[in-house]
Write an enzyme that holds these catalytic residues in place. Sequence first.
Site, PDB file in Angstrom:
ATOM      1  CB  THR A  48      -0.919  -0.021   1.243  1.00 16.75           C
ATOM      2  OG1 THR A  48      -1.788  -1.138   1.114  1.00 16.75           O
ATOM      3  CG2 THR A  48      -1.753   1.233   1.363  1.00 16.75           C
ATOM      4  CE1 TYR A  61      -5.863   0.181  -0.100  1.00 15.94           C
ATOM      5  CE2 TYR A  61      -3.845  -0.466  -1.193  1.00 15.94           C
ATOM      6  CZ  TYR A  61      -4.700  -0.538  -0.115  1.00 15.94           C
ATOM      7  OH  TYR A  61      -4.382  -1.350   0.936  1.00 15.94           O
ATOM      8  CB  THR A 127       0.725  -3.449   6.492  1.00 16.25           C
ATOM      9  OG1 THR A 127      -0.571  -3.471   5.906  1.00 16.25           O
ATOM     10  CG2 THR A 127       1.353  -2.077   6.368  1.00 16.25           C
ATOM     11  CE  LYS A 200      -2.646  -4.723   8.415  1.00 18.20           C
ATOM     12  NZ  LYS A 200      -2.820  -4.807   6.961  1.00 18.20           N
TER      13      LYS A 200
HETATM   14  N1  ASP Z   1      -2.709  -5.487   1.081  1.00 20.35           N
HETATM   15  C1  ASP Z   1      -1.649  -4.531   1.305  1.00 20.35           C
HETATM   16  C2  ASP Z   1      -0.322  -5.274   1.317  1.00 20.35           C
HETATM   17  O1  ASP Z   1      -0.040  -5.946   2.269  1.00 20.35           O
HETATM   18  C3  ASP Z   1      -1.896  -3.815   2.570  1.00 20.35           C
HETATM   19  C4  ASP Z   1      -0.840  -2.806   2.987  1.00 20.35           C
HETATM   20  O2  ASP Z   1       0.245  -2.710   2.467  1.00 20.35           O
HETATM   21  O3  ASP Z   1      -1.137  -2.059   3.933  1.00 20.35           O
HETATM   22  O4  ASP Z   1       0.417  -5.176   0.395  1.00 20.35           O
END
Ligand code: ASP
Length: 364
Positions: A48, A61, A127, A200
Amino acid sequence: MKLAASAVATTSRVATLTLALVTALATAGAAQAATELTRVRVLATGGTIAGAQASATDYGYKSGAYDVNTLINAVPNLGKLAQISGEQVANIGSQDMNDEVWLKLAKRLNAVLASADTDAVLITHGTDTLEETSYFLSLVTKSDKPVVMVGSMRPATATSADGPGNIYNGVAVAASPQAKGRGTLVALNDEFHYARNVVKTDTTSVQTFRSLNRGPAGVVHTGKVQWFQPMDRKLGIASEFAVDGLDKLPRVDIIYAHANMSPDLIDSAVSNGAKGLVIAGVGDGNMTSAALDAVTKAAKAGVVVVRSTRLPMGLTLRNNEVDDDKLGLVASGELNPPKSRVLLQLALTKTTDVKRIQAMFYEY
Ligand code: ASP
């Protein structure tokens, strides 16, 4: 007149020389100041933090839309903290993270850290699986140089995007002299955590990364770093695990326990080739009697089974409610199911001996 003209010429030559000297000194001073800054290499993997929305108010997104230079250039004053350079290792949403990218990233990380022109590394990452990748890297990194991972909960195009602040603080932590020898650290939302401890905890909030059993390694506000606690577990150079020569990792599956749990998924994982199983148990790593029989059978057949817990906090204790000695199982201690899976994958590159693997769960 002649005399006066030559005096003027001499004066201007002196002035030119003086100017050249001052410029040379200033350039040398700037170069020295530049080389005194920590040289941080950014390895970008997507997520993200590199994500873009169709508009700033869109909820949805696309992860991994921007490249590493765009991320670096979006952070004001980053060049004052450190000398930054970057490269793209992958550009994926971390829900797609896999063993292949882990091995590629770990090998590249070790190569970059071994180079004399890098003092520290910052890794940008999604994340969703940050808690797993960071723990994996902390176990296979063969250097004491700081490694800090950052992500963000809001995409780069969002109102109040958290990525640039996390990158700024992550670089500050990487440049902090005390970051040496701490293994991989994870910095988000003004806190930083040891990879081993961090999880997380919230699907969307920016305050999502927490070290639930132990608390953060420290805090970082606008680049000012404060350490809270050391790490007492083996990592980095002290770790026996390495990625050199590895082109794949053993298959380890996680199976989630619940009321009325059947043995079917356990049997299916084994018949599909799992070399290890992690049970996200209820309570202190418990499961139904039927499931316990299935994992005991799997353990007898040489599959290493680790009991962890689906609960966010607390330890899964050996020989407490379940007789691990008798059944040939491993208790995960503090490690949650995803981190247990990482350690078991690496453990299985060394041994299938249950006692040795249990010792690893106490050590790492
Ligand atoms: N789905 C995303 C990922 O883990 C979420 C993020 O980066 O916050 O790439």
